[in-house]
Design a protein around this motif. Sequence first.
Motif, short mmCIF file in Angstrom:
data_model
loop_
_atom_site.label_atom_id
_atom_site.label_comp_id
_atom_site.label_asym_id
_atom_site.label_seq_id
_atom_site.Cartn_x
_atom_site.Cartn_y
_atom_site.Cartn_z
N ALA A 1 14.89 13.19 9.35
CA ALA A 1 15.07 12.23 8.46
C ALA A 1 14.90 12.17 7.06
CB ALA A 1 13.77 11.47 8.97
N LYS A 2 14.42 13.48 6.65
CA LYS A 2 14.23 13.66 5.31
C LYS A 2 15.52 14.10 4.37
CE LYS A 2 9.65 15.63 5.19
NZ LYS A 2 8.56 16.60 4.80
N ARG A 3 16.69 14.34 5.25
CA ARG A 3 17.83 14.59 4.60
C ARG A 3 18.66 13.51 4.30
NH1 ARG A 3 19.75 19.16 9.19
NH2 ARG A 3 17.96 20.36 9.11
N ASN A 4 18.20 12.28 4.56
CA ASN A 4 19.33 11.18 4.71
C ASN A 4 18.96 10.34 3.53
OD1 ASN A 4 17.24 9.14 5.25
ND2 ASN A 4 17.71 9.77 7.51
N SER A 5 19.81 9.39 2.98
CA SER A 5 19.79 8.72 1.80
C SER A 5 18.44 7.62 1.91
CB SER A 5 20.78 7.76 1.46
OG SER A 5 21.06 6.94 2.63
N ARG A 6 18.17 7.27 2.90
CA ARG A 6 16.96 6.26 3.18
C ARG A 6 15.81 6.87 2.78
NH1 ARG A 6 20.10 5.34 7.77
NH2 ARG A 6 20.87 3.64 8.03
N TYR A 7 15.26 8.27 3.08
CA TYR A 7 14.24 8.98 2.61
C TYR A 7 14.41 9.17 1.11
CZ TYR A 7 10.47 12.30 2.94
OH TYR A 7 8.99 12.76 2.54
N ARG A 8 15.38 9.60 0.51
CA ARG A 8 15.47 9.67 -1.02
C ARG A 8 15.15 8.19 -1.65
NH1 ARG A 8 19.88 13.06 0.85
NH2 ARG A 8 21.32 11.28 0.29
N LYS A 9 15.73 7.17 -1.20
CA LYS A 9 15.06 5.68 -1.70
C LYS A 9 13.81 5.57 -1.50
CE LYS A 9 19.88 3.87 -0.69
NZ LYS A 9 20.52 2.70 0.14
N SER B 1 0.98 -1.20 -0.06
CA SER B 1 0.00 -0.04 -0.01
C SER B 1 0.81 1.33 0.09
CB SER B 1 -0.84 0.09 1.15
OG SER B 1 -1.33 1.20 1.43
N GLN B 2 0.48 2.09 -0.92
CA GLN B 2 1.15 3.47 -1.06
C GLN B 2 0.83 4.19 0.43
OE1 GLN B 2 0.67 5.71 -4.65
NE2 GLN B 2 0.58 3.73 -5.81
N GLU B 3 -0.36 4.24 0.72
CA GLU B 3 -0.69 4.72 1.94
C GLU B 3 -0.07 4.42 3.07
OE1 GLU B 3 -4.86 5.46 4.47
OE2 GLU B 3 -4.79 4.40 2.68
N THR B 4 0.14 2.98 3.18
CA THR B 4 0.93 2.63 4.29
C THR B 4 2.56 3.00 4.30
OG1 THR B 4 -0.46 0.62 4.74
CG2 THR B 4 1.89 0.49 5.61
N ALA B 5 2.85 3.09 3.16
CA ALA B 5 4.29 3.66 2.98
C ALA B 5 4.39 5.10 3.41
CB ALA B 5 4.89 3.10 1.79
N ILE B 6 3.55 5.84 3.09
CA ILE B 6 3.51 7.42 3.45
C ILE B 6 3.26 7.47 4.90
CG2 ILE B 6 2.17 9.37 2.94
CD1 ILE B 6 1.54 8.46 0.31
N GLN B 7 2.37 6.48 5.56
CA GLN B 7 2.30 6.74 6.72
C GLN B 7 3.62 6.43 7.61
OE1 GLN B 7 -0.60 3.95 8.36
NE2 GLN B 7 -0.85 5.32 10.50
N LEU B 8 4.26 5.48 7.28
CA LEU B 8 5.37 5.13 7.87
C LEU B 8 6.58 6.21 7.53
CD1 LEU B 8 5.50 1.28 6.57
CD2 LEU B 8 5.71 2.33 8.87
N ALA B 9 6.50 6.66 6.60
CA ALA B 9 7.37 7.93 6.33
C ALA B 9 7.18 9.04 7.17
CB ALA B 9 7.54 8.14 4.78
N SER B 10 5.93 9.46 7.40
CA SER B 10 5.39 10.34 8.16
C SER B 10 6.00 10.00 9.57
CB SER B 10 4.01 10.52 8.13
OG SER B 10 3.48 11.68 8.99
N THR B 11 5.79 8.93 9.99
CA THR B 11 6.32 8.58 11.46
C THR B 11 7.64 8.62 11.53
OG1 THR B 11 4.50 6.68 11.48
CG2 THR B 11 6.45 6.47 13.02
N ALA B 12 8.49 8.46 10.57
CA ALA B 12 9.86 8.84 10.47
C ALA B 12 10.16 10.24 10.84
CB ALA B 12 10.36 8.31 8.99
N THR B 13 9.70 11.01 10.12
CA THR B 13 9.77 12.50 10.37
C THR B 13 9.31 12.77 11.70
OG1 THR B 13 7.75 13.04 9.11
CG2 THR B 13 9.98 13.07 7.72
N GLU B 14 8.36 12.47 12.05
CA GLU B 14 7.93 12.72 13.45
C GLU B 14 8.71 12.21 14.61
OE1 GLU B 14 4.51 10.85 16.71
OE2 GLU B 14 4.78 10.13 14.67
N ALA B 15 9.51 11.11 14.34
CA ALA B 15 10.74 10.54 15.23
C ALA B 15 11.83 11.57 15.03
CB ALA B 15 10.88 9.25 15.05
N ASP B 16 12.20 11.89 14.02
CA ASP B 16 13.34 12.55 13.74
C ASP B 16 13.19 13.73 12.72
OD1 ASP B 16 15.93 13.44 13.65
OD2 ASP B 16 16.94 11.45 12.80
N ARG B 17 13.32 14.90 12.95
CA ARG B 17 12.91 15.96 12.12
C ARG B 17 14.23 16.05 10.67
NH1 ARG B 17 12.38 20.89 15.63
NH2 ARG B 17 13.90 19.91 16.93
#
Length: 359
Positions: A309-317, A291-307
């Motif tokens: 997060a969007k700067r690293n290679s994992r987020y770009r992948k 699910s794309q929706e699930t992936a987006i929710q997980l990415a949102s959780t990542a940025t909630e945990a660490d602001r």
Amino acid sequence: MRICRPQKSLERASVTVVIPCYNYGKYLPQVVNSVLSQERVDVRIIIVDDASPDGSAKVATAIADTDARISVVAHAENEGHIGTYNDGLARIETTYAVLLSADDLLAPHALARATDLMAAHPAVGMVYGRPVDFNDAEGSPSLSSKDRSTWTVWRGSEWLHLASYRGRCFILSPEVVMRTEAMREVGYYNPELPHSGDLEYWLRLASRWDIGYIHGPPQAFYRVHESNMHLLSYSSMATDLSHRLKAFLAFCSTYELRDDTDGRAILRLARRALAREALLLAQRELDTGGSQETAIQLASTATEADRKAKRNSRYRKYRRRLSRAEAGSQPNVQQILTELVRKQMDRMRWRVWKAIGIS
């Protein structure tokens, strides 16, 4: 970390097992038997029924009438599982304490192994081991009489650092035996954390006491059924990660840490770990055509945990994978092969956890 050979204590340890119960009356005879059959320890049982409407209190009372070592506390009104835990733990008067759900079981010799370790290592405040899953369809687990084990003793600060670096709880909970003195020192379960109270509690214990782990035979049997399924799907992992973040926040902000414990460093490690895991799970969701929706929710959780997060290679992948999915593309060969490798890594981590109690 020290690996030690087991030493049998010359004295019989006194252990109280608190069994919180809500609508699990049908499991009480089996769990009580798993406790009373423990060898080389003096056991007491406190069953705390949280106003179960299924008649669990009557079942508990009938069991208690057969053995003076068992007492029953019946709540007139439902207090919730955290309140039930704390009520039972507050009544313990023995040297050691266990909190055991009514639907789980202790493994043979589990209490003797754990208390032997703490008797030999007075700085250890909590011992755990390997839990084994079972379900009602498969029947009761095989209760082997083999008792060959070795010990690992972690410095509390070392175990705390590892838990923070991984951002996770290494323990299910029925496999834990605590020193009552340690339990009293760190206090009871936090009612503000109904979904991640265990993790925060183990962090507290590790901040003040060393941690023991028993290799070899299982310490407990964890019953898997619909109302406790701990094998989470990716779609529910975002919620789990958020609850774990709350546990670390509570530990670092509301618990009085020792002077040698850097709460900011612990929280920083945990935030990075949770963001890392959330982004990895988002990638895996997309790599398996989920699910794309699930992936987006997980990415949102990542940025909630660490602001950051969007700067690293994992987020770009993750973003590249999401763009492919949004364009209607199916996972390519590289994504499929990458997921196969990840599954092998999952198996390796499981083996490591089974061997040393962390992963």
